[in-house]
Every structure is written in structure tokens, then in C-alpha cells.
Scaffold this motif. Structure first.
Motif, PDB file in Angstrom:
ATOM      1  N   PRO A   1       0.792  -1.238   0.000  1.00  0.00           N
ATOM      2  CA  PRO A   1       0.000   0.000   0.000  1.00  0.00           C
ATOM      3  C   PRO A   1       0.822   1.285   0.000  1.00  0.00           C
ATOM      4  O   PRO A   1       0.508   2.212  -0.741  1.00  0.00           O
ATOM      5  CB  PRO A   1      -0.834  -0.124   1.286  1.00  0.00           C
ATOM      6  CG  PRO A   1      -0.927  -1.588   1.553  1.00  0.00           C
ATOM      7  CD  PRO A   1       0.377  -2.162   1.077  1.00  0.00           C
ATOM      8  N   ASP A   2       1.878   1.360   0.829  1.00  0.00           N
ATOM      9  CA  ASP A   2       2.538   2.649   1.034  1.00  0.00           C
ATOM     10  C   ASP A   2       3.931   2.746   0.431  1.00  0.00           C
ATOM     11  O   ASP A   2       4.686   3.654   0.763  1.00  0.00           O
ATOM     12  CB  ASP A   2       2.601   2.975   2.532  1.00  0.00           C
ATOM     13  CG  ASP A   2       3.558   2.066   3.302  1.00  0.00           C
ATOM     14  OD1 ASP A   2       3.891   0.975   2.782  1.00  0.00           O
ATOM     15  OD2 ASP A   2       3.974   2.453   4.409  1.00  0.00           O
ATOM     16  N   ARG A   3       4.283   1.838  -0.459  1.00  0.00           N
ATOM     17  CA  ARG A   3       5.633   1.886  -1.026  1.00  0.00           C
ATOM     18  C   ARG A   3       5.661   1.318  -2.441  1.00  0.00           C
ATOM     19  O   ARG A   3       4.847   0.489  -2.809  1.00  0.00           O
ATOM     20  CB  ARG A   3       6.632   1.148  -0.140  1.00  0.00           C
ATOM     21  CG  ARG A   3       6.235  -0.268   0.236  1.00  0.00           C
ATOM     22  CD  ARG A   3       6.839  -0.606   1.600  1.00  0.00           C
ATOM     23  NE  ARG A   3       6.581  -1.970   2.037  1.00  0.00           N
ATOM     24  CZ  ARG A   3       5.467  -2.334   2.671  1.00  0.00           C
ATOM     25  NH1 ARG A   3       4.498  -1.479   2.883  1.00  0.00           N
ATOM     26  NH2 ARG A   3       5.315  -3.583   3.080  1.00  0.00           N
TER      27      ARG A   3
ATOM     28  N   GLU B   1      -0.439   7.982  -0.938  1.00  0.00           N
ATOM     29  CA  GLU B   1      -0.195   6.935   0.056  1.00  0.00           C
ATOM     30  C   GLU B   1       1.242   6.433   0.027  1.00  0.00           C
ATOM     31  O   GLU B   1       1.701   5.772   0.958  1.00  0.00           O
ATOM     32  CB  GLU B   1      -1.158   5.758  -0.162  1.00  0.00           C
ATOM     33  CG  GLU B   1      -0.877   4.890  -1.378  1.00  0.00           C
ATOM     34  CD  GLU B   1      -1.493   5.398  -2.674  1.00  0.00           C
ATOM     35  OE1 GLU B   1      -1.621   4.606  -3.627  1.00  0.00           O
ATOM     36  OE2 GLU B   1      -1.843   6.600  -2.728  1.00  0.00           O
ATOM     37  N   VAL B   2       1.982   6.752  -1.044  1.00  0.00           N
ATOM     38  CA  VAL B   2       3.360   6.269  -1.178  1.00  0.00           C
ATOM     39  C   VAL B   2       4.292   7.130  -0.326  1.00  0.00           C
ATOM     40  O   VAL B   2       4.507   8.303  -0.615  1.00  0.00           O
ATOM     41  CB  VAL B   2       3.817   6.276  -2.649  1.00  0.00           C
ATOM     42  CG1 VAL B   2       5.298   5.906  -2.749  1.00  0.00           C
ATOM     43  CG2 VAL B   2       2.972   5.320  -3.476  1.00  0.00           C
TER      44      VAL B   2
ATOM     45  N   LYS C   1      11.768  16.034  -3.269  1.00  0.00           N
ATOM     46  CA  LYS C   1      10.871  17.183  -3.404  1.00  0.00           C
ATOM     47  C   LYS C   1       9.398  16.779  -3.358  1.00  0.00           C
ATOM     48  O   LYS C   1       8.529  17.645  -3.357  1.00  0.00           O
ATOM     49  CB  LYS C   1      11.171  17.915  -4.712  1.00  0.00           C
ATOM     50  CG  LYS C   1      12.495  18.658  -4.701  1.00  0.00           C
ATOM     51  CD  LYS C   1      12.750  19.358  -6.024  1.00  0.00           C
ATOM     52  CE  LYS C   1      14.059  20.150  -5.977  1.00  0.00           C
ATOM     53  NZ  LYS C   1      14.365  20.808  -7.276  1.00  0.00           N
ATOM     54  N   ILE C   2       9.130  15.480  -3.337  1.00  0.00           N
ATOM     55  CA  ILE C   2       7.748  15.014  -3.253  1.00  0.00           C
ATOM     56  C   ILE C   2       7.370  14.973  -1.781  1.00  0.00           C
ATOM     57  O   ILE C   2       7.932  14.193  -1.001  1.00  0.00           O
ATOM     58  CB  ILE C   2       7.589  13.627  -3.901  1.00  0.00           C
ATOM     59  CG1 ILE C   2       8.027  13.680  -5.371  1.00  0.00           C
ATOM     60  CG2 ILE C   2       6.154  13.133  -3.782  1.00  0.00           C
ATOM     61  CD1 ILE C   2       8.032  12.329  -6.074  1.00  0.00           C
ATOM     62  N   PRO C   3       6.430  15.810  -1.332  1.00  0.00           N
ATOM     63  CA  PRO C   3       6.163  15.991   0.108  1.00  0.00           C
ATOM     64  C   PRO C   3       5.842  14.709   0.863  1.00  0.00           C
ATOM     65  O   PRO C   3       6.264  14.551   2.018  1.00  0.00           O
ATOM     66  CB  PRO C   3       4.968  16.952   0.115  1.00  0.00           C
ATOM     67  CG  PRO C   3       5.060  17.691  -1.178  1.00  0.00           C
ATOM     68  CD  PRO C   3       5.606  16.701  -2.163  1.00  0.00           C
ATOM     69  N   HIS C   4       5.089  13.786   0.258  1.00  0.00           N
ATOM     70  CA  HIS C   4       4.667  12.606   1.002  1.00  0.00           C
ATOM     71  C   HIS C   4       5.686  11.469   0.969  1.00  0.00           C
ATOM     72  O   HIS C   4       5.469  10.435   1.597  1.00  0.00           O
ATOM     73  CB  HIS C   4       3.306  12.099   0.494  1.00  0.00           C
ATOM     74  CG  HIS C   4       3.246  11.865  -0.983  1.00  0.00           C
ATOM     75  ND1 HIS C   4       2.891  12.850  -1.879  1.00  0.00           N
ATOM     76  CD2 HIS C   4       3.503  10.765  -1.733  1.00  0.00           C
ATOM     77  CE1 HIS C   4       2.901  12.372  -3.103  1.00  0.00           C
ATOM     78  NE2 HIS C   4       3.283  11.108  -3.044  1.00  0.00           N
ATOM     79  N   VAL C   5       6.804  11.630   0.263  1.00  0.00           N
ATOM     80  CA  VAL C   5       7.861  10.613   0.278  1.00  0.00           C
ATOM     81  C   VAL C   5       8.751  10.860   1.490  1.00  0.00           C
ATOM     82  O   VAL C   5       9.511  11.819   1.544  1.00  0.00           O
ATOM     83  CB  VAL C   5       8.692  10.630  -1.024  1.00  0.00           C
ATOM     84  CG1 VAL C   5       9.888   9.682  -0.914  1.00  0.00           C
ATOM     85  CG2 VAL C   5       7.817  10.224  -2.211  1.00  0.00           C
ATOM     86  N   GLU C   6       8.623   9.990   2.485  1.00  0.00           N
ATOM     87  CA  GLU C   6       9.373  10.132   3.731  1.00  0.00           C
ATOM     88  C   GLU C   6      10.676   9.360   3.732  1.00  0.00           C
ATOM     89  O   GLU C   6      11.571   9.656   4.520  1.00  0.00           O
ATOM     90  CB  GLU C   6       8.511   9.627   4.903  1.00  0.00           C
ATOM     91  CG  GLU C   6       7.181  10.346   5.061  1.00  0.00           C
ATOM     92  CD  GLU C   6       6.300   9.684   6.099  1.00  0.00           C
ATOM     93  OE1 GLU C   6       6.731   8.664   6.680  1.00  0.00           O
ATOM     94  OE2 GLU C   6       5.185  10.176   6.334  1.00  0.00           O
TER      95      GLU C   6
ATOM     96  N   ASP D   1      -4.362  10.576   6.203  1.00  0.00           N
ATOM     97  CA  ASP D   1      -3.412   9.570   6.691  1.00  0.00           C
ATOM     98  C   ASP D   1      -4.013   8.176   6.715  1.00  0.00           C
ATOM     99  O   ASP D   1      -3.309   7.187   6.859  1.00  0.00           O
ATOM    100  CB  ASP D   1      -2.928   9.936   8.106  1.00  0.00           C
ATOM    101  CG  ASP D   1      -2.051  11.175   8.104  1.00  0.00           C
ATOM    102  OD1 ASP D   1      -1.255  11.312   7.176  1.00  0.00           O
ATOM    103  OD2 ASP D   1      -2.186  11.986   9.026  1.00  0.00           O
ATOM    104  N   ASN D   2      -5.336   8.103   6.624  1.00  0.00           N
ATOM    105  CA  ASN D   2      -5.999   6.803   6.670  1.00  0.00           C
ATOM    106  C   ASN D   2      -5.868   6.091   5.334  1.00  0.00           C
ATOM    107  O   ASN D   2      -6.233   6.637   4.292  1.00  0.00           O
ATOM    108  CB  ASN D   2      -7.484   6.958   7.012  1.00  0.00           C
ATOM    109  CG  ASN D   2      -7.698   7.380   8.454  1.00  0.00           C
ATOM    110  OD1 ASN D   2      -6.830   7.177   9.291  1.00  0.00           O
ATOM    111  ND2 ASN D   2      -8.848   7.966   8.730  1.00  0.00           N
TER     112      ASN D   2
END
Length: 413
Positions: free
Chosen positions: A109-111, A157-158, A185-190, A388-389
Motif C-alpha cells: 500500500p505505502d511503497r 499513500e506512497v 521534493k515530493i512531500p509525502h515521500v518520507e 493519513d488513513n
């Protein structure tokens, strides 16, 4: 070795230009001769699965006993690679089915896995992507990378991107910098991860210039691929020290290989040498069902035996998770010894590595909290935003209090 004293030996580009790609070159380096019948079959093998070994890696082979050498077995073809067994699959992990666009595999789901290179320093004989070995038809271009970035940008979600290949470190420093900067630079990539085998087969690639590029990115992790303690040489240690020295967390993913490392003592020595050099053993993989790899595969029981020799017998930090990457794209499934022996309403019965059986008593006062995933009435101090869900799937969905699903039904194809 006849090239080892060459003035450019430590130049990684020279190593690549001088890779050994023929049976005759191997014979010359190791001062050995294969009989003509064997050479004919071996040449048929490398027509399908090419031979390519860096001079450095071949220099690690014990020429006096090359048939039993773990480095030689990982680098040199075997006739058995042409034997396709009933269980073998061209794309065993279903990566093509989980690829929404060229170069991206989105299974979890998140990667996502971002396929950024089709080139390796060496062709490992046990490679799960043997179908791509030597394939020059797909070498990513800038437009391919941009398409990958757009996909990641559009999927909030990534949060975790794994750069893989091939080997990402076979790209130029400038291109690696471009990829890392663009992802950062992609905000949701942690989290950004790189999987590489260069510290094993081409440690000279870990230059100060490359480290300068990598050290700019604080959310970067690197996973290496050491399979045998013999591979952790002075040169490899120097490469690892450069990476760890600039603050990059390092992990290692080993593959369990028959007659290479399927020995508790060998595996324990490997994880000890890794942790001594600031590399955390991450996964021990059961060998995949790629075509022509059955001679490398061990029983799962052998893997469990090896895990029994590690847990409790050495530092927990040195114990990897033993996994099977499920055929067909099911993802990594942990396969570990059973330590939870039984379980009742009030007690859990457990055993330790010595065979000591003990009990853990459940708390009397624990009140089950029903969770609707909305967080409106929850008193735990972590208020999550709606974004975040992530929609629950699989077993998590069955356990979820906000789901009415009570069964999972397999879909027949």
C-alpha cells in the motif's frame, strides 16, 4: 590474478570495462581448463543467461578449489541453469502484474519499487530477475523517470520508494543525484531506499564523490547484498565505512543458497561481520522460483534450522527476518521458528531458544478499545488527518472494528 597489479585496478570504471564475459577468460584467470564437452554446454548456458564478473570479484575465488568456492558458485554459470523445473516461473514475484507503468512496481500500500537501472556490475547466477539479465531493450530514459515521478506524486499513500534495478549505483553520480533530489521534493515521500550489490562485487564504486552526493539526503537508507563472510573483504569494509561514516543507515539482504551459505556457522559468521561493520542484517530470503535456480534452493527446514542457531545464540540486532517472497506477487512472508506454543484466555505458553518453556500471564484490567479509524472519540494522543488513513486490506481488514467483512474469499483465475 593476472590483472590484479594493473595500475587502474581500483578504478571502478576500469573494472566494468574489463569484466570477464567468456569461459576462456575465466580459465586464464584461474589457471584451469574445462573439458570441451562441458564448455559447449556452458556456452549454451551463457547464451541464455550471460556471464559477467568484475575482475575484483573473480580475484576472491580460491583457484585451488574453485568448484567449492562460494564466490565462484555465485558468479560462474552451471549447466543446471538450463533445467526449467515444474515450479519455476519466469517472473516469480509477479512484478510485471504489479506494474501500473513501466519501471514502477506497486505491490504494497505505502511503497513502490522504482526500476531505475537495467545494468549490474556482475550477473549473479541466483538473480530473481534473470529474465532481465543483459536486456538492453529497456534502459530507462529521462522521460521514463519523469513518468515514475508523476506516478509517485499522484499517489499520496506512497511514503517509501525503493530504487532498484539492475543496480542504481551503476548510474552516474549526477543521475543518482537527480533521482534523489527529485524524489526528495515530493512531500509525502518520507523514505528513499537504494538496493545495491556494488559493495560486494565492485567496492571501488563507493567513491568519495558518490558519498558526497548520497550524504545530502537525510532520509536515505541503503541495503547491500552480502551472502557469504568471504565477500566482506578489506575493500568491502572500506566501502561500507564510507557509507556508514556519513550517517547512512545500512541493511543487508542475503539469499539462502544451497552449498554456498546453507550452514548455521557460515550464516552466524556473516551476520557477525556485517554488524561489526555497522550493517544490520535485514532479510534472509528463501531462494525464489526463477527459472533455472532449483539447484540453488534449499528446503525451508534448513532455513528454520539456521534461524534457530541465531535467535538467542547471538545479538538480536544480528538476527535477520527469514522470508519467502510469495510466488505470484504475494509479497514477503516471514517464516520463523514457533516460539508461541499455546495460548489460553489468561496465559500464553512460550519457549525460548534453549527449549525452556515459560508462561506469560495476560492482564486482568485491559479493556479492549473499539476503533472506528476516525479518531473522534479516541483519547490516545495522536490525532491523524483523514488523508493519513489508508484503506485496510487482507487480514488487517478482518481484524478491523470498522469493517463488516468476516471472510476472505480467494478469486479463482
Amino acid at each position: 590474478m593476472y590483472l590484479e597489479n594493473h595500475k587502474s585496478w581500483k578504478d571502478w570504471k576500469w573494472q566494468l570495462k574489463n569484466r570477464i564475459t567468456t569461459i576462456e577468460e575465466v580459465e586464464k584467470v584461474l589457471d584451469c581448463n574445462f573439458n570441451e564437452d562441458k564448455k559447449k554446454v556452458l556456452k549454451k548456458t551463457i547464451e541464455k543467461f550471460p556471464l559477467s564478473i568484475t575482475p575484483y570479484y573473480l580475484s576472491l575465488v580460491d583457484a585451488s578449489d574453485y568448484d567449492n568456492d562460494p564466490v565462484f558458485k555465485q558468479a560462474f554459470p552451471q549447466v543446471k541453469e538450463l533445467e526449467v523445473c515444474r515450479a519455476d516461473i519466469e517472473d516469480p514475484l509477479g512484478e510485471e502484474d504489479d506494474s501500473p507503468i513501466k519501471g514502477i512496481t506497486h505491490r504494497y500500500p505505502d511503497r513502490v519499487l522504482f526500476h531505475v537501472s537495467n545494468v549490474c556490475a556482475m550477473y549473479c547466477r541466483h538473480c530473481t530477475r534473470k529474465r532481465k539479465v543483459g536486456d538492453k531493450e529497456y534502459n530507462p530514459m529521462k522521460e521514463d523517470y519523469e513518468a515514475g515521478f508523476k506516478y509517485i506524486e499522484s499517489h499520496h499513500e506512497v511514503r517509501d520508494v525503493l530504487l532498484s534495478g539492475g543496480d542504481p549505483f551503476l548510474l552516474s553520480n549526477d543521475l543518482i543525484d537527480y533521482l534523489l533530489e527529485r524524489l526528495s521534493k515530493i512531500p509525502h515521500v518520507e523514505l528513499i531506499r537504494i538496493g545495491t550489490r556494488t559493495p560486494v562485487v565492485l567496492p571501488y564504486r563507493i567513491t568519495e564523490e558518490l558519498v558526497d552526493v548520497l550524504s545530502k539526503y537525510k532520509n536515505l537508507w541503503i541495503n547491500t547484498h552480502f551472502n557469504h563472510p568471504k565477500e566482506i573483504t578489506e575493500e568491502a569494509i572500506e566501502a561500507l565505512d564510507k557509507l556508514a561514516g556519513c550517517g547512512i543507515p545500512l541493511g543487508n539482504q542475503s539469499v539462502l543458497l544451497a552449498n554456498v551459505n546453507d550452514c548455521p556457522r557460515i550464516m552466524k559468521k556473516l551476520v557477525h561481520k556485517l554488524t561489526a561493520n555497522r550493517v544490520r542484517p535485514y532479510y534472509l530470503y528463501q531462494c525464489d522460483l526463477s527459472e533455472g535456480l532449483e539447484h540453488f534452493r534449499t528446503s525451508i527446514g534448513r532455513g528454520i534450522e539456521i534461524m534457530e542457531s541465531l535467535r538467542g545464540h547471538t545479538s538480536g540486532l544480528a538476527v535477520p527476518t527469514y522470508v519467502i517472497d510469495a510466488p505470484g506477487g504475494g509479497g514477503k512472508i516471514p517464516v520463523m521458528p514457533n516460539y508461541l506454543m499455546s495460548w489460553s484466555t489468561n496465559k500464553a505458553i512460550l519457549r525460548n531458544y534453549e527449549g525452556v518453556i515459560t508462561t506469560y500471564e495476560e492482564p486482568n484490567e485491559y479493556a479492549q478499545i473499539a476503533c472506528d479509524l476516525e479518531c473522534r472519540t479516541c483519547h490516545l494522543q495522536l490525532k491523524l488527518d483523514k488523508k493519513d488513513n489508508i484503506k485496510s486490506i487482507g487480514i488487517e481488514k478482518l481484524l478491523s472494528d470498522n469493517s463488516e467483512i468476516i471472510t476472505l474469499t480467494p478469486i479463482e483465475e
